[in-house]
Every structure is written in C-alpha cells, then in structure tokens.
Scaffold this active site. Sequence first.
Site, mmCIF file in Angstrom:
data_model
loop_
_atom_site.group_PDB
_atom_site.id
_atom_site.type_symbol
_atom_site.label_atom_id
_atom_site.label_comp_id
_atom_site.label_asym_id
_atom_site.label_seq_id
_atom_site.Cartn_x
_atom_site.Cartn_y
_atom_site.Cartn_z
ATOM 1 N N TYR A 139 0.845 -1.201 0.000
ATOM 2 C CA TYR A 139 0.000 0.000 0.000
ATOM 3 C C TYR A 139 0.882 1.252 0.000
ATOM 4 C CZ TYR A 139 -2.778 3.817 1.908
ATOM 5 O OH TYR A 139 -3.344 5.047 2.123
ATOM 6 N N LEU A 186 -9.124 2.182 14.150
ATOM 7 C CA LEU A 186 -9.318 2.133 15.600
ATOM 8 C C LEU A 186 -10.599 2.842 16.054
ATOM 9 C CD1 LEU A 186 -8.242 1.367 18.393
ATOM 10 C CD2 LEU A 186 -6.968 3.515 18.404
HETATM 11 N N1 UFG Z 1 -5.857 -0.789 16.504
HETATM 12 C C1 UFG Z 1 -6.288 -1.553 17.565
HETATM 13 N N2 UFG Z 1 -7.509 -2.143 17.468
HETATM 14 C C2 UFG Z 1 -8.303 -2.023 16.372
HETATM 15 C C3 UFG Z 1 -7.859 -1.241 15.288
HETATM 16 C C4 UFG Z 1 -6.612 -0.638 15.394
HETATM 17 O O1 UFG Z 1 -5.594 -1.696 18.564
HETATM 18 O O2 UFG Z 1 -9.407 -2.608 16.358
HETATM 19 C C5 UFG Z 1 -4.553 -0.104 16.612
HETATM 20 C C6 UFG Z 1 -3.591 -0.445 15.494
HETATM 21 O O3 UFG Z 1 -2.893 -1.608 15.780
HETATM 22 C C7 UFG Z 1 -2.733 0.818 15.457
HETATM 23 C C8 UFG Z 1 -3.701 1.933 15.868
HETATM 24 O O4 UFG Z 1 -4.787 1.282 16.502
HETATM 25 O O5 UFG Z 1 -1.751 0.731 16.427
HETATM 26 C C9 UFG Z 1 -4.243 2.700 14.687
HETATM 27 O O6 UFG Z 1 -4.728 1.774 13.728
HETATM 28 P P1 UFG Z 1 -5.592 2.190 12.458
HETATM 29 O O7 UFG Z 1 -5.922 0.928 11.738
HETATM 30 O O8 UFG Z 1 -6.732 3.053 12.884
HETATM 31 O O9 UFG Z 1 -4.623 3.092 11.624
HETATM 32 P P2 UFG Z 1 -3.141 2.790 11.073
HETATM 33 O O10 UFG Z 1 -2.226 3.654 11.858
HETATM 34 O O11 UFG Z 1 -2.836 1.361 11.038
HETATM 35 O O12 UFG Z 1 -3.287 3.217 9.548
HETATM 36 C C10 UFG Z 1 -3.531 4.541 9.110
HETATM 37 C C11 UFG Z 1 -4.261 4.496 7.776
HETATM 38 C C12 UFG Z 1 -3.414 3.802 6.728
HETATM 39 C C13 UFG Z 1 -2.061 4.467 6.658
HETATM 40 C C14 UFG Z 1 -1.431 4.579 8.013
HETATM 41 C C15 UFG Z 1 -0.197 5.380 7.904
HETATM 42 O O13 UFG Z 1 -5.472 3.804 7.916
HETATM 43 O O14 UFG Z 1 -4.045 3.910 5.481
HETATM 44 O O15 UFG Z 1 -2.319 5.200 8.934
HETATM 45 O O16 UFG Z 1 0.241 5.741 9.118
HETATM 46 F F1 UFG Z 1 -1.253 3.743 5.869
#
Ligand code: UFG
Length: 316
Positions: A139, A186
């Site tokens: 991605y 999240l």
């Molecule tokens: N998390 C949980 N439980 C959940 C969902 C997420 O603990 O049910 C945690 C994840 O592990 C992470 C944090 O919450 O530590 C944030 O997770 P998100 O999925 O909300 O967001 P990400 O940081 O993984 O991803 C976002 C965008 C992506 C992008 C990324 C770049 O969704 O498209 O930021 O930093 F690539």
Amino acid sequence: MKLLVTGGAGYIGSVVGAQLLAAGHQVVVLDDLSTGHADAVPDGAELVRGTLRETAFEVLDGAGFDAVLHFAAKSLVGESVRRPGLYWDKNLGESLALLDAMRRADVHRIVFSSTAAVYGEPETTPILETDPTRPTNPYGASKLAIDTTLTEYAALHGLGAVSLRYFNVAGAHGRYGERHTVETHLIPNVLAVALGRGESVQMFGGDYPTPDGTCVRDYIHVVDLGRAHLLALDACAPGEHQIFNLGNGDGFSVREVVEVCRTVTDHPIPAVEAPPRPGDPAVLVASSDKIRSALGWKPERDLPAMVADAWAFLRR
Ligand code: UFG
C-alpha cells in the site's frame, strides 16, 4: 473552479467534495463504487460511475476542468500484503491512466492523497517530509510510486502537483463520514462497541516502546484535512511537485484513544489486549511545520472533537 474528484463516494473524498462545493466550486465525482457509496456523493456534485482507466479521459476531454483531486485508491494495509498486484494495478496503474488522461485533456493541476505509510518505520519523530521513505507494505509502496511519478511529470510535462501525506484521519462532517464494509480503523471499531456491535475492543500489542505500551498515532480531523486540500489546490504551480505531511503533530496511544471514546460516549467500552498487528510501527507522528509555514494551514479540531463527530455520524 471546475473540479474532478476521484473517489468522491468514499470517506475522505465525500467530505472534501462537500467542502469544495461549499466554497463555490463545481464538482464532478468519478468513482467506480467498489468501496464507496452512491449516497455518500456530496449534494450538488455529479456522479460518473467508472474506473479511471476506462472513464477519466472521456470525462475530462473538452469539459473545461481546472484541476483534479485524486482520492480513489485501495487503502487497506493488510489486504495489500496479501494482494500486492491489486494495489499496484489499482493505485499506481489507474493513477498513470488518470495522469495520461489529464495530459491529453489539457488539465495540469492535481492534488493527490498520499500517506504516512510511505515512510515505513521512522527513525525519528516527528516525521519530516525529507525523512527517508521506506514503505513496509505494498500500500505504502504504491502510493510512494505515485508521488515519484508526480515529481517526474512536474519536471517533464509542467504538471502542477501537491501530495498530501495523511496521518490517521478521523471524525466526520455531518452526513459524510467513515462507512467501510470491512472496518480496520481504531476509532470506528471502538465506537462500534459503544453502539452495541461487539463486546469489546481489541488493543493490538501492549509491549511497544511507548509510555503505555500501545501504539501511538497522530489523529487529524477529516474537516481540517479537507481545508488543507482547498489551500493545496490554490498552491498548485506549473512544473512543481510539492509534498506536505498532514497531521496534528500530537501522538495518542491506543489506550488514550479508547479512554477518549469512553468519555465522549459515556459508555464503559470494555477493551482487551490482543497480539500485535503485523507491520504496525510503534509511533507515527507528523511534523506539519512545512504546510503550516508554506500554506498557512493549522489544525483546529482535537481528538475529543474527532471522536464526538464520528460518534454523531455513527448514530445517524
Ligand atoms: N488498533 C487496535 N484495534 C483495532 C484497530 C486498530 O488496537 O481494532 C490499533 C492499530 O494496531 C494501530 C492503531 O490502533 O496501532 C491505529 O490503527 P488504524 O488501523 O486506525 O490506523 P493505522 O495507523 O494502522 O493506519 C492509518 C491508515 C493507513 C495508513 C497509516 C499510515 O489507515 O491507510 O495510517 O500511518 F497507511
């Protein structure tokens, strides 16, 4: 201006489309509705259903567009690891088709949705635009390839481009908000528990080198993010590709986010520790100094406001 908004039936595209219309622009949405929703297209925008590859030139040619805002993309990190070809095809391939259509139709300005995922696991925090780009998944790699293409097309063909590297986008704007069929983010996952969908939140990983052991992210309100697009549109200059990080500059841990959701919803929201999610960097926080000084943008909404707006949207 007359603007083409690709992905305008999706979360961020629909919010920004609504803001562009409110600012007096004319908006045509191009979306294949593979993940977006026809009823999310902003009121007052025209919807053309189709892929960029098959439809972009047809829509742009001879129609007097001034610029394109390019949101359409596949954006699930986990899916990209399982199906890299899909991400190279839909993100890079379709973007190349869009850029080709723009050149042929004489449209020379673009604002592109890039991502913090281009940086991979950062060496230092907060992240600067000049930091190394070493994406850890297809991605991020596909988005970085589009950024690189924009730099080349600006130099070669006089394109005026701005890439906005989003950190963690959250919140809603009235009837426009986050509605993914498969929700991985999240805040909507936590709020779903408060709404009675699911018994508890899973917090992925409790041993990260952060103050409370959970991952730290930089959350930005989608409305603040949208305002940056309006400024970026005005800043597009022929022959230049400008890149800006877009975050609030503050880090919040998963535990802190859950706590804010409890306060906003007045619901206990049970949360349990779960194994870490592969590929999650411990800390991702943006330096937004560049966009603040170059475009005069600054965030106006904090995490409780994001959660409150997402909560109001979810309960609609
Ligand atoms: N998390 C949980 N439980 C959940 C969902 C997420 O603990 O049910 C945690 C994840 O592990 C992470 C944090 O919450 O530590 C944030 O997770 P998100 O999925 O909300 O967001 P990400 O940081 O993984 O991803 C976002 C965008 C992506 C992008 C990324 C770049 O969704 O498209 O930021 O930093 F690539």
